[in-house]
Design a protein around this motif. Structure first.
Motif: not given
Length: 464
Positions: A333-343
């Motif tokens: 989830y940190n590799n997959f979801i976090r970058p999407i939401l942070m962007s």
């Protein structure tokens, strides 16, 4: 010095007063989600050294929600409802005489302050809801699931107090539900039960385990466990002199539509079945679809997003230990979801909350069972009459894809009596709608399309 000492004593006494405060009773507060004001009421009772809480959300006409644990220490109130998908934490402010804190549900966090006492709510009733006195017999009932050691409370309605009548058991959708399947200010099961009983068909509807007046732990239960609650309802009906035991049927909505086949295939006493907005594909495939259609944020690459969603499901359904699954899933989830939401410039604390919520949901027994369960396997075994209804504008359960799965399963199993209908312009709750999106449910005054109600009652009456 005497003055300072006196102030210190007063200060200490005030702290003691806060920390030893009697918190039993109703605590209520209002918060906002977008432009919608939401009212919460928590009824807290102390039993020996423990606290028990029952939560109500009058705005959505939902009550009887039972969080698993409540603690109060050093002025801090914690209501942990991980079993029902919520969490509240507040600190008591002695000046304002209220708990000041936050309410969390899913990936949503809202400021919620609670004051002692209930708030006055004007009772709103949707147009289709019946008004007492009803022109039929109604009885509050309780029956046991002996193996699970729980009591299930519900309402039985019959066309008359005298006679023997066919009875349909209503099975609610996913999430903790009361007997009326109260949702977004609507009570669809109340409206459905009223319609059927007026047509000569008795109805038993009951609170999910751990909800309303029913006991048990909802949070650790699976779809299979819920099917055993339905079997207990069948066993109970068979003890009554006013029930035609040869005409007991099941009506399942949403998840209730995949619980019903499980129950029917473990009983010889189910005469018919109605599937409402039910699925006909595996839980894993449905989850992949919903992760795209119900997602509240955009992604640049749908193919990669789906690939990562499937990887998360594979991790959750693996045979590894819970610790290993949790660690792998956290990393994923940190590799997959976090970058999407942070962007998308989502604040980091909200990203953390979202991932935490996803982890908790994914690791629940219900999720792991659901993702590996394919209702088509159970539907294929059904040799009783089956009616399947889905709305063409259902944004949660795609009508065409899921009814194809249901149809293929019934054909494969050689079922000789089934009817499958896609009803135009109806949503997941069978309301006539414009878009079918979730935020539309509470805005629609209609609770249950008369067309759908007639399809259900007419079909049952031809088979009893």
């Amino acid at each position: 010095m005497k003055t300072v000492a006196a102030l210190i004593i007063i200060f200490i006494l005030s702290i003691v007063n806060i920390f030893s405060q009697e918190i039993s009773g109703n605590w209520s507060g209002k918060t906002k989600r977008g432009d919608k004001e939401i009212t919460f009421v928590f009824n807290i009772k102390q039993e020996n050294a423990t606290y028990l809480t029952t939560m109500s959300v009058p705005t959505f006409r939902v009550s009887g929600i039972k969080p698993s644990t409540t603690t109060f220490a050093n002025g801090k109130l914690t209501i942990d409802g991980s079993n029902v998908g919520m969490y509240y934490e507040g600190i008591f402010n002695n000046e304002t005489q209220q708990f000041e804190g936050t309410y969390k549900e899913g990936g949503i966090e809202m400021v919620l302050n609670l004051k002692k006492g209930s708030v006055k709510i004007e009772e709103s009733r949707r147009p289709q809801e019946p008004v007492k006195p009803y022109p039929y017999y109604e009885e509050e009932v309780v029956f046991e699931n002996a193996k699970a050691k729980i009591s299930l409370a519900g309402t039985l309605t019959l066309p008359s107090e005298n006679g023997k009548f066919p009875v349909a058991i209503l099975i609610s959708g996913s999430g903790p539900q009361d007997r009326d399947e109260s949702f977004m200010g609507h009570k669809p099961f109340l409206v459905l039960a009223d319609h059927l009983t007026r047509q000569g068909i008795g109805v038993l509807r009951f609170d999910d385990r751990g909800q309303g007046e029913s006991t048990g732990d909802f949070g650790n239960a699976t779809t299979e466990d819920f099917s055993k609650d339905v079997l207990s309802a069948i066993t109970y009906l068979k003890t009554r002199n006013d029930v035609d035991i040869k005409n007991i049927g099941l009506i399942g909505h949403s998840e209730g539509g995949i619980i019903a086949p499980l129950a029917a295939n473990n009983s010889k006493d189910v005469a018919f079945m109605v599937l409402l907005a039910s699925t006909g594909i595996s839980g894993a495939e449905l989850s992949v679809m919903q992760s795209k259609t119900l997602r509240q944020f955009p992604v640049k690459d749908e193919v990669t997003y789906e690939k990562n969603t499937r990887k998360a499901i594979a991790i959750v359904t693996s045979n590894k230990s819970e610790t290993e699954i949790k660690n792998e899933l956290t990393t994923h989830y940190n590799n997959f979801i976090r970058p999407i939401l942070m962007s998308l410039n989502v604040p980091e604390e909200k990203v953390n909350l979202f991932i935490y919520s996803q982890l908790k949901t994914s690791l629940q027994p219900w999720s792991r069972y659901f993702l590996q369960y394919n209702p088509a396997d159970e539907i294929e075994k059904l040799q009783i009459p089956v009616l399947s209804l889905n709305g063409s504008k259902d944004s949660q359960v795609n009508a065409k894809i899921n009814q194809e799965g249901i149809r293929n399963a019934l054909i494969k199993g050689g079922n000789k009596d089934y009817k499958i209908i896609e009803l135009e312009n109806l949503n997941h709750f069978f309301q006539e709608c414009e878009t079918g999106k979730l935020d539309e449910y509470r805005k629609i005054e209609q609770t249950f399309s008369p067309t759908a109600l007639k399809e259900i009652s007419n079909w049952i009456l031809k088979r009893i």
